[in-house]
Design a protein around this motif. Structure first.
Motif, PDB file in Angstrom:
ATOM      1  N   GLY A  44      68.184  17.745  81.365  1.00 19.25           N
ATOM      2  CA  GLY A  44      68.023  17.601  82.813  1.00 19.25           C
ATOM      3  C   GLY A  44      69.190  16.907  83.476  1.00 19.25           C
ATOM      4  N   VAL A  45      69.649  15.817  82.879  1.00 25.46           N
ATOM      5  CA  VAL A  45      70.751  15.047  83.466  1.00 25.46           C
ATOM      6  C   VAL A  45      72.038  15.860  83.475  1.00 25.46           C
ATOM      7  CG1 VAL A  45      72.252  13.058  83.073  1.00 25.46           C
ATOM      8  CG2 VAL A  45      69.778  12.778  82.977  1.00 25.46           C
ATOM      9  N   LEU A  49      74.337  17.302  86.499  1.00 20.97           N
ATOM     10  CA  LEU A  49      75.755  16.938  86.552  1.00 20.97           C
ATOM     11  C   LEU A  49      76.631  18.182  86.670  1.00 20.97           C
ATOM     12  CD1 LEU A  49      77.983  14.803  86.429  1.00 20.97           C
ATOM     13  CD2 LEU A  49      77.899  15.004  83.930  1.00 20.97           C
ATOM     14  N   ALA A  50      76.330  19.211  85.893  1.00 20.91           N
ATOM     15  CA  ALA A  50      77.112  20.454  85.958  1.00 20.91           C
ATOM     16  C   ALA A  50      77.021  21.081  87.341  1.00 20.91           C
ATOM     17  CB  ALA A  50      76.635  21.436  84.889  1.00 20.91           C
ATOM     18  N   LEU A  51      75.814  21.115  87.918  1.00 26.28           N
ATOM     19  CA  LEU A  51      75.660  21.662  89.269  1.00 26.28           C
ATOM     20  C   LEU A  51      76.489  20.881  90.278  1.00 26.28           C
ATOM     21  CD1 LEU A  51      71.822  22.373  89.530  1.00 26.28           C
ATOM     22  CD2 LEU A  51      73.658  24.058  89.369  1.00 26.28           C
ATOM     23  N   LEU A  52      76.378  19.564  90.233  1.00 28.62           N
ATOM     24  CA  LEU A  52      77.101  18.729  91.198  1.00 28.62           C
ATOM     25  C   LEU A  52      78.614  18.891  91.062  1.00 28.62           C
ATOM     26  CD1 LEU A  52      74.960  15.468  91.012  1.00 28.62           C
ATOM     27  CD2 LEU A  52      75.016  17.135  92.889  1.00 28.62           C
ATOM     28  N   LEU A  53      79.100  18.921  89.833  1.00 30.79           N
ATOM     29  CA  LEU A  53      80.547  19.104  89.630  1.00 30.79           C
ATOM     30  C   LEU A  53      81.002  20.490  90.089  1.00 30.79           C
ATOM     31  CD1 LEU A  53      81.064  17.418  86.138  1.00 30.79           C
ATOM     32  CD2 LEU A  53      81.999  16.644  88.322  1.00 30.79           C
ATOM     33  N   GLU A  89      73.885  11.159  68.400  1.00 30.74           N
ATOM     34  CA  GLU A  89      73.236  12.267  67.709  1.00 30.74           C
ATOM     35  C   GLU A  89      73.843  13.588  68.158  1.00 30.74           C
ATOM     36  OE1 GLU A  89      69.018  12.398  67.663  1.00 30.74           O
ATOM     37  OE2 GLU A  89      68.821  10.236  67.398  1.00 30.74           O
ATOM     38  N   TRP A  90      74.063  14.464  67.173  1.00 29.59           N
ATOM     39  CA  TRP A  90      74.605  15.790  67.477  1.00 29.59           C
ATOM     40  C   TRP A  90      73.651  16.605  68.348  1.00 29.59           C
ATOM     41  CZ3 TRP A  90      79.396  17.132  67.245  1.00 29.59           C
ATOM     42  CH2 TRP A  90      80.250  16.502  66.345  1.00 29.59           C
ATOM     43  N   MET A  91      72.353  16.437  68.125  1.00 32.77           N
ATOM     44  CA  MET A  91      71.378  17.198  68.920  1.00 32.77           C
ATOM     45  C   MET A  91      71.433  16.805  70.397  1.00 32.77           C
ATOM     46  SD  MET A  91      69.966  19.538  67.199  1.00 32.77           S
ATOM     47  CE  MET A  91      68.614  19.993  68.247  1.00 32.77           C
ATOM     48  N   ASP A  92      71.675  15.539  70.669  1.00 38.04           N
ATOM     49  CA  ASP A  92      71.832  15.107  72.059  1.00 38.04           C
ATOM     50  C   ASP A  92      73.043  15.777  72.692  1.00 38.04           C
ATOM     51  OD1 ASP A  92      69.643  13.474  71.714  1.00 38.04           O
ATOM     52  OD2 ASP A  92      70.794  11.609  71.609  1.00 38.04           O
ATOM     53  N   PHE A  93      74.141  15.793  71.952  1.00 40.97           N
ATOM     54  CA  PHE A  93      75.360  16.433  72.456  1.00 40.97           C
ATOM     55  C   PHE A  93      75.133  17.932  72.649  1.00 40.97           C
ATOM     56  CE2 PHE A  93      79.586  18.385  71.762  1.00 40.97           C
ATOM     57  CZ  PHE A  93      80.230  17.847  72.871  1.00 40.97           C
ATOM     58  N   VAL A  97      75.578  20.106  76.101  1.00 34.81           N
ATOM     59  CA  VAL A  97      76.442  21.296  76.233  1.00 34.81           C
ATOM     60  C   VAL A  97      75.630  22.497  76.718  1.00 34.81           C
ATOM     61  CG1 VAL A  97      77.892  22.929  74.964  1.00 34.81           C
ATOM     62  CG2 VAL A  97      78.147  20.467  74.577  1.00 34.81           C
ATOM     63  N   LEU A  98      74.434  22.682  76.175  1.00 37.73           N
ATOM     64  CA  LEU A  98      73.573  23.777  76.640  1.00 37.73           C
ATOM     65  C   LEU A  98      73.207  23.595  78.112  1.00 37.73           C
ATOM     66  CD1 LEU A  98      71.181  24.322  73.604  1.00 37.73           C
ATOM     67  CD2 LEU A  98      72.948  25.876  74.450  1.00 37.73           C
ATOM     68  N   ALA A  99      72.959  22.368  78.511  1.00 35.37           N
ATOM     69  CA  ALA A  99      72.624  22.087  79.906  1.00 35.37           C
ATOM     70  C   ALA A  99      73.798  22.391  80.825  1.00 35.37           C
ATOM     71  CB  ALA A  99      72.200  20.626  80.057  1.00 35.37           C
ATOM     72  N   VAL A 100      74.995  22.064  80.384  1.00 34.57           N
ATOM     73  CA  VAL A 100      76.191  22.374  81.187  1.00 34.57           C
ATOM     74  C   VAL A 100      76.313  23.890  81.349  1.00 34.57           C
ATOM     75  CG1 VAL A 100      78.727  22.305  81.210  1.00 34.57           C
ATOM     76  CG2 VAL A 100      77.419  20.242  80.625  1.00 34.57           C
ATOM     77  N   ALA A 101      76.113  24.632  80.267  1.00 35.92           N
ATOM     78  CA  ALA A 101      76.188  26.100  80.344  1.00 35.92           C
ATOM     79  C   ALA A 101      75.128  26.652  81.294  1.00 35.92           C
ATOM     80  CB  ALA A 101      76.031  26.703  78.956  1.00 35.92           C
ATOM     81  N   ALA A 102      73.900  26.148  81.192  1.00 39.03           N
ATOM     82  CA  ALA A 102      72.827  26.617  82.078  1.00 39.03           C
ATOM     83  C   ALA A 102      73.108  26.232  83.523  1.00 39.03           C
ATOM     84  CB  ALA A 102      71.491  26.037  81.622  1.00 39.03           C
ATOM     85  N   GLY A 103      73.580  25.019  83.728  1.00 38.69           N
ATOM     86  CA  GLY A 103      73.908  24.575  85.078  1.00 38.69           C
ATOM     87  C   GLY A 103      75.009  25.408  85.702  1.00 38.69           C
ATOM     88  N   MET A 104      75.994  25.774  84.896  1.00 45.80           N
ATOM     89  CA  MET A 104      77.089  26.612  85.394  1.00 45.80           C
ATOM     90  C   MET A 104      76.572  27.998  85.770  1.00 45.80           C
ATOM     91  SD  MET A 104      79.450  24.475  85.181  1.00 45.80           S
ATOM     92  CE  MET A 104      80.839  25.433  85.589  1.00 45.80           C
ATOM     93  N   ALA A 105      75.749  28.576  84.906  1.00 46.29           N
ATOM     94  CA  ALA A 105      75.233  29.924  85.165  1.00 46.29           C
ATOM     95  C   ALA A 105      74.404  29.964  86.441  1.00 46.29           C
ATOM     96  CB  ALA A 105      74.404  30.396  83.972  1.00 46.29           C
ATOM     97  N   ILE A 106      73.504  29.019  86.587  1.00 44.70           N
ATOM     98  CA  ILE A 106      72.647  28.995  87.779  1.00 44.70           C
ATOM     99  C   ILE A 106      73.452  28.580  89.001  1.00 44.70           C
ATOM    100  CG2 ILE A 106      70.677  27.805  88.831  1.00 44.70           C
ATOM    101  CD1 ILE A 106      69.370  27.952  86.024  1.00 44.70           C
ATOM    102  N   GLY A 107      74.331  27.598  88.833  1.00 37.74           N
ATOM    103  CA  GLY A 107      75.152  27.144  89.954  1.00 37.74           C
ATOM    104  C   GLY A 107      76.052  28.235  90.500  1.00 37.74           C
ATOM    105  N   LEU A 108      76.661  29.007  89.604  1.00 41.30           N
ATOM    106  CA  LEU A 108      77.517  30.115  90.053  1.00 41.30           C
ATOM    107  C   LEU A 108      76.700  31.164  90.792  1.00 41.30           C
ATOM    108  CD1 LEU A 108      79.859  30.509  86.964  1.00 41.30           C
ATOM    109  CD2 LEU A 108      80.538  29.837  89.286  1.00 41.30           C
TER     110      LEU A 108
END
Length: 121
Positions: A44-45, A49-53, A89-93, A97-108
């Motif tokens: 979520g965070v 962040l990806a949307l805002l950026l 933790e790698w899972m957190d990272f 990364v998945l959230a950034v990708a989703a945010g970019m896709a929806i934001g675009l």
């Protein structure tokens, strides 16, 4: 004076990163959200962040948006190696990364709506 929503989105992204950096350094942050729900919080965070950026910097600077968001995610996790009661933790990272990708896709997609304050002329 003209209202510039892009500057507002960029300021909100920087504020979000500053607040997260401060909060994550507090002892109360350790174990506040239990697994697996912590992954949802990460998602979520970093989605926001990806949307805002993206909306602050614009789609022509997509590479910079991705670089900033993922670099901040790496910083956030690596920093936890040095904080008492915290661990990286790698899972957190991966959730970040998945959230950034989703945010970019929806934001675009949202940038394509004509007449929106998000669209750049």
């Amino acid at each position: 004076m003209n209202f510039n929503p892009h500057a507002l989105f960029l300021a909100a992204a920087l504020l979000l990163m500053a607040v997260l950096s401060w909060f994550n350094g507090q002892p109360v942050a350790a174990g506040l959200i239990r697994a697996p729900w912590d992954l949802l919080a990460h998602f979520g965070v970093f989605f926001v962040l990806a949307l805002l950026l993206l909306w602050g910097l614009g789609p022509k600077r997509l590479w910079l948006v991705v670089l900033l968001a993922i670099a901040y995610a790496a910083f956030d996790e690596l920093r936890q190696l040095y904080l008492p009661g915290r661990h990286a933790e790698w899972m957190d990272f991966a959730a970040d990364v998945l959230a950034v990708a989703a945010g970019m896709a929806i934001g675009l997609r949202l940038l394509r709506f004509p007449g929106s304050c998000l669209s750049r002329n």
